[in-house]
Design a protein around this motif. Structure first.
Motif, mmCIF file in Angstrom:
data_model
loop_
_atom_site.group_PDB
_atom_site.id
_atom_site.type_symbol
_atom_site.label_atom_id
_atom_site.label_comp_id
_atom_site.label_asym_id
_atom_site.label_seq_id
_atom_site.Cartn_x
_atom_site.Cartn_y
_atom_site.Cartn_z
ATOM 1 N N ILE A 188 0.824 -1.206 0.000
ATOM 2 C CA ILE A 188 0.000 0.000 0.000
ATOM 3 C C ILE A 188 0.859 1.257 0.000
ATOM 4 C CG2 ILE A 188 -1.827 -1.227 1.260
ATOM 5 C CD1 ILE A 188 -1.100 0.424 3.713
ATOM 6 N N ASP A 189 0.255 2.332 -0.422
ATOM 7 C CA ASP A 189 0.853 3.665 -0.410
ATOM 8 C C ASP A 189 0.754 4.202 1.018
ATOM 9 O OD1 ASP A 189 1.424 6.369 -0.618
ATOM 10 O OD2 ASP A 189 0.146 6.707 -2.349
ATOM 11 N N ASP A 190 1.889 4.527 1.613
ATOM 12 C CA ASP A 190 1.863 4.935 3.025
ATOM 13 C C ASP A 190 1.224 6.307 3.237
ATOM 14 O OD1 ASP A 190 3.889 6.528 2.022
ATOM 15 O OD2 ASP A 190 5.254 6.203 3.704
ATOM 16 N N THR A 191 0.974 7.043 2.169
ATOM 17 C CA THR A 191 0.252 8.308 2.305
ATOM 18 C C THR A 191 -0.959 8.319 1.377
ATOM 19 O OG1 THR A 191 1.823 9.316 0.744
ATOM 20 C CG2 THR A 191 2.221 9.671 3.080
ATOM 21 N N SER A 192 -1.604 7.178 1.277
ATOM 22 C CA SER A 192 -2.761 7.037 0.396
ATOM 23 C C SER A 192 -3.919 7.923 0.851
ATOM 24 C CB SER A 192 -3.228 5.580 0.369
ATOM 25 O OG SER A 192 -4.472 5.457 -0.277
ATOM 26 N N ILE A 247 -12.691 1.149 -1.078
ATOM 27 C CA ILE A 247 -12.056 0.641 -2.286
ATOM 28 C C ILE A 247 -12.901 -0.465 -2.909
ATOM 29 C CG2 ILE A 247 -9.994 -0.494 -3.209
ATOM 30 C CD1 ILE A 247 -8.454 0.754 -0.879
ATOM 31 N N LYS A 248 -13.156 -0.352 -4.188
ATOM 32 C CA LYS A 248 -13.865 -1.410 -4.897
ATOM 33 C C LYS A 248 -12.954 -2.634 -5.020
ATOM 34 C CE LYS A 248 -16.377 1.927 -7.758
ATOM 35 N NZ LYS A 248 -16.594 2.432 -9.143
ATOM 36 N N PRO A 249 -13.517 -3.837 -4.970
ATOM 37 C CA PRO A 249 -12.685 -5.042 -5.085
ATOM 38 C C PRO A 249 -11.784 -5.027 -6.314
ATOM 39 C CG PRO A 249 -14.913 -5.627 -4.431
ATOM 40 C CD PRO A 249 -14.935 -4.161 -4.743
ATOM 41 N N GLU A 250 -12.287 -4.492 -7.433
ATOM 42 C CA GLU A 250 -11.485 -4.487 -8.658
ATOM 43 C C GLU A 250 -10.308 -3.517 -8.598
ATOM 44 O OE1 GLU A 250 -15.267 -2.008 -9.618
ATOM 45 O OE2 GLU A 250 -14.718 -3.803 -8.474
ATOM 46 N N ASP A 251 -10.308 -2.636 -7.610
ATOM 47 C CA ASP A 251 -9.192 -1.708 -7.461
ATOM 48 C C ASP A 251 -8.072 -2.271 -6.590
ATOM 49 O OD1 ASP A 251 -10.208 0.257 -9.102
ATOM 50 O OD2 ASP A 251 -11.343 1.208 -7.489
ATOM 51 N N ILE A 252 -8.253 -3.476 -6.072
ATOM 52 C CA ILE A 252 -7.175 -4.179 -5.384
ATOM 53 C C ILE A 252 -6.519 -5.078 -6.427
ATOM 54 C CG2 ILE A 252 -6.547 -5.762 -3.531
ATOM 55 C CD1 ILE A 252 -8.931 -4.759 -1.962
ATOM 56 N N ILE A 253 -5.360 -4.691 -6.897
ATOM 57 C CA ILE A 253 -4.709 -5.357 -8.025
ATOM 58 C C ILE A 253 -3.869 -6.535 -7.541
ATOM 59 C CG2 ILE A 253 -3.054 -5.048 -9.907
ATOM 60 C CD1 ILE A 253 -3.873 -2.078 -9.929
ATOM 61 N N ASN A 254 -4.114 -7.703 -8.086
ATOM 62 C CA ASN A 254 -3.359 -8.906 -7.755
ATOM 63 C C ASN A 254 -2.028 -8.859 -8.503
ATOM 64 O OD1 ASN A 254 -2.281 -11.520 -7.573
ATOM 65 N ND2 ASN A 254 -4.323 -12.435 -7.393
ATOM 66 N N MET A 255 -0.976 -8.434 -7.804
ATOM 67 C CA MET A 255 0.297 -8.172 -8.467
ATOM 68 C C MET A 255 0.950 -9.446 -8.990
ATOM 69 S SD MET A 255 2.128 -6.971 -4.931
ATOM 70 C CE MET A 255 3.443 -6.060 -5.709
ATOM 71 N N ARG A 256 0.844 -10.548 -8.276
ATOM 72 C CA ARG A 256 1.456 -11.796 -8.748
ATOM 73 C C ARG A 256 0.729 -12.312 -9.993
ATOM 74 N NH1 ARG A 256 5.194 -15.288 -6.475
ATOM 75 N NH2 ARG A 256 5.228 -13.922 -4.662
ATOM 76 N N LYS A 257 -0.599 -12.165 -9.989
ATOM 77 C CA LYS A 257 -1.365 -12.602 -11.152
ATOM 78 C C LYS A 257 -1.037 -11.738 -12.364
ATOM 79 C CE LYS A 257 -6.022 -14.069 -12.438
ATOM 80 N NZ LYS A 257 -7.455 -14.157 -12.022
ATOM 81 N N CYS A 258 -0.760 -10.454 -12.143
ATOM 82 C CA CYS A 258 -0.366 -9.576 -13.250
ATOM 83 C C CYS A 258 0.878 -10.105 -13.963
ATOM 84 C CB CYS A 258 -0.072 -8.169 -12.737
ATOM 85 S SG CYS A 258 -1.529 -7.151 -12.449
ATOM 86 N N ILE A 259 1.805 -10.647 -13.193
ATOM 87 C CA ILE A 259 3.069 -11.097 -13.755
ATOM 88 C C ILE A 259 2.887 -12.347 -14.616
ATOM 89 C CG2 ILE A 259 5.338 -12.058 -13.145
ATOM 90 C CD1 ILE A 259 5.298 -10.153 -10.712
ATOM 91 N N TYR A 260 1.960 -13.217 -14.202
ATOM 92 C CA TYR A 260 1.828 -14.509 -14.865
ATOM 93 C C TYR A 260 0.634 -14.616 -15.813
ATOM 94 C CZ TYR A 260 5.430 -16.319 -11.766
ATOM 95 O OH TYR A 260 6.618 -16.534 -11.115
ATOM 96 N N ARG A 300 -3.207 6.788 -11.449
ATOM 97 C CA ARG A 300 -2.735 7.339 -10.177
ATOM 98 C C ARG A 300 -3.621 6.920 -9.002
ATOM 99 N NH1 ARG A 300 1.027 11.336 -10.183
ATOM 100 N NH2 ARG A 300 1.703 12.140 -12.192
ATOM 101 N N LYS A 301 -4.875 6.602 -9.271
ATOM 102 C CA LYS A 301 -5.807 6.293 -8.191
ATOM 103 C C LYS A 301 -5.850 4.813 -7.832
ATOM 104 C CE LYS A 301 -8.936 10.218 -8.769
ATOM 105 N NZ LYS A 301 -10.310 10.662 -9.092
ATOM 106 N N SER A 302 -5.052 3.974 -8.505
ATOM 107 C CA SER A 302 -5.025 2.558 -8.134
ATOM 108 C C SER A 302 -4.456 2.439 -6.731
ATOM 109 C CB SER A 302 -4.166 1.777 -9.129
ATOM 110 O OG SER A 302 -4.748 1.840 -10.408
ATOM 111 N N PRO A 303 -5.283 2.074 -5.744
ATOM 112 C CA PRO A 303 -4.873 2.294 -4.359
ATOM 113 C C PRO A 303 -4.149 1.147 -3.664
ATOM 114 C CG PRO A 303 -7.214 1.840 -4.471
ATOM 115 C CD PRO A 303 -6.700 1.750 -5.858
ATOM 116 N N VAL A 304 -4.344 -0.122 -4.084
ATOM 117 C CA VAL A 304 -3.785 -1.238 -3.330
ATOM 118 C C VAL A 304 -3.296 -2.323 -4.280
ATOM 119 C CG1 VAL A 304 -4.258 -3.083 -1.665
ATOM 120 C CG2 VAL A 304 -5.306 -0.841 -1.352
ATOM 121 N N LEU A 305 -2.117 -2.847 -3.989
ATOM 122 C CA LEU A 305 -1.604 -4.041 -4.648
ATOM 123 C C LEU A 305 -1.669 -5.204 -3.656
ATOM 124 C CD1 LEU A 305 1.575 -2.457 -6.272
ATOM 125 C CD2 LEU A 305 -0.455 -3.225 -7.507
ATOM 126 N N TYR A 306 -1.950 -6.390 -4.169
ATOM 127 C CA TYR A 306 -2.076 -7.553 -3.292
ATOM 128 C C TYR A 306 -1.315 -8.725 -3.893
ATOM 129 C CZ TYR A 306 -4.216 -11.316 -0.538
ATOM 130 O OH TYR A 306 -4.422 -12.391 0.289
#
Length: 274
Positions: A195-199, A225-238, A259-265
């Motif tokens: 997460i962004d520490d100053t989100s 945060i909408k569920p779709e705005d939590i980005i699955n970072m590992r899934k993005c890679i694969y 810029r508004k994408s608030p959370v990576l998971y």
């Protein structure tokens, strides 16, 4: 504001019982454990100074030993430090006379009453522990661990662009993700939030989570945060299809949506490259 990336994950350590936490850490990492706190005043008359050995001491002051668990002298050592325990220790050791301690008066003031008020004020603060090893350091809050990793601590926008492959091959960040995954899993986690520490969306990342339960952390993570705005970072890679969907949704780099994408998971799952 720096907008650095904070990695938050859950743990199953006994936060309320340091001795039991020491045992758990010893079993998890197969190490000897030293437990203490850092002090900017000299307490060597009262407590033994921790010998850091091969573990780098990145604190400005000496650390003092409260307890230790020696499993095997041949094993490596780790150190658990209690954040701001100095004030609690002074209060427990000297009671209403703590503010009169000469070393404390030299650091604060000659007014013993004001010193006592300072000690009692900080002694009531929420507690936190630092776990320091030869290979990593983490901060242990009530239900959350905050992991330090130089490869993912840079500005949140950099990590986001890394994951979404705007500037760099995504594989360049994978070793750092896997390192974080391995450490978090040791302490019972099945995923980690970046997460962004100053989100503007979250009240997390600057130790607001210090006294929260994990359920409260998750609620704070999702209440705006909408569920779709939590980005699955590992899934993005694969998963290129998923990555394409994310890119289409948030737009090009530097767009307002990006810029508004608030959370990576990181869900820690094993994905196969398409």
């Amino acid at each position: 504001m720096a907008h650095n990336t904070v990695v938050l994950s859950r743990h199953h350590l006994n936060f309320d019982d340091p001795k039991e936490m020491m045992r758990q850490v010893s079993d998890i990492l197969d190490v000897n454990v030293y437990y203490g706190f850092t002090s900017y005043i000299d307490l060597s008359e009262h407590l033994e100074i921790i010998e850091w050995g091969e573990i780098e001491n990145f604190f400005d002051y000496d650390s003092y030993l409260l307890d230790k668990l020696i499993k095997d002298i041949a094993l490596p050592n780790v150190i658990i430090l209690h954040d701001d325990y100095l004030y609690s220790w002074l209060h427990e050791k000297f009671g209403e006379k703590a503010g009169e301690m000469l070393a404390f008066k030299e650091k604060w003031s000659n007014n013993a009453i004001q010193n006592q008020e300072t000690i009692e004020f900080f002694a009531k603060e929420d507690k936190m522990f630092f776990l320091i090893t030869q290979n990593f350091a983490l901060e242990i809050c009530k239900a959350t661990i905050r992991l330090s990793n130089d490869n993912t601590h840079d500005k949140y926008s950099c990590v986001l662009s890394w994951v979404l492959d705007f500037d760099f091959p995504s594989e360049t960040i994978l070793p750092a993700l896997n390192e974080n995954k391995a450490i978090c899993q040791l302490f019972g986690a099945n995923g980690a939030y970046y997460i962004d520490d100053t989100s503007e969306y979250l009240s997390l990342g600057q130790f607001e989570e210090i006294n929260m339960t994990w359920e409260e952390v998750l609620f704070e993570m999702t209440k705006k945060i909408k569920p779709e705005d939590i980005i699955n970072m590992r899934k993005c890679i694969y998963d290129e299809t998923y990555l394409s969907q994310v890119k289409n949704r948030i737009g090009e780099r530097y767009s307002e949506n990006w810029r508004k994408s608030p959370v990576l998971y990181d869900d820690f799952k094993e994905y196969q490259k398409e």
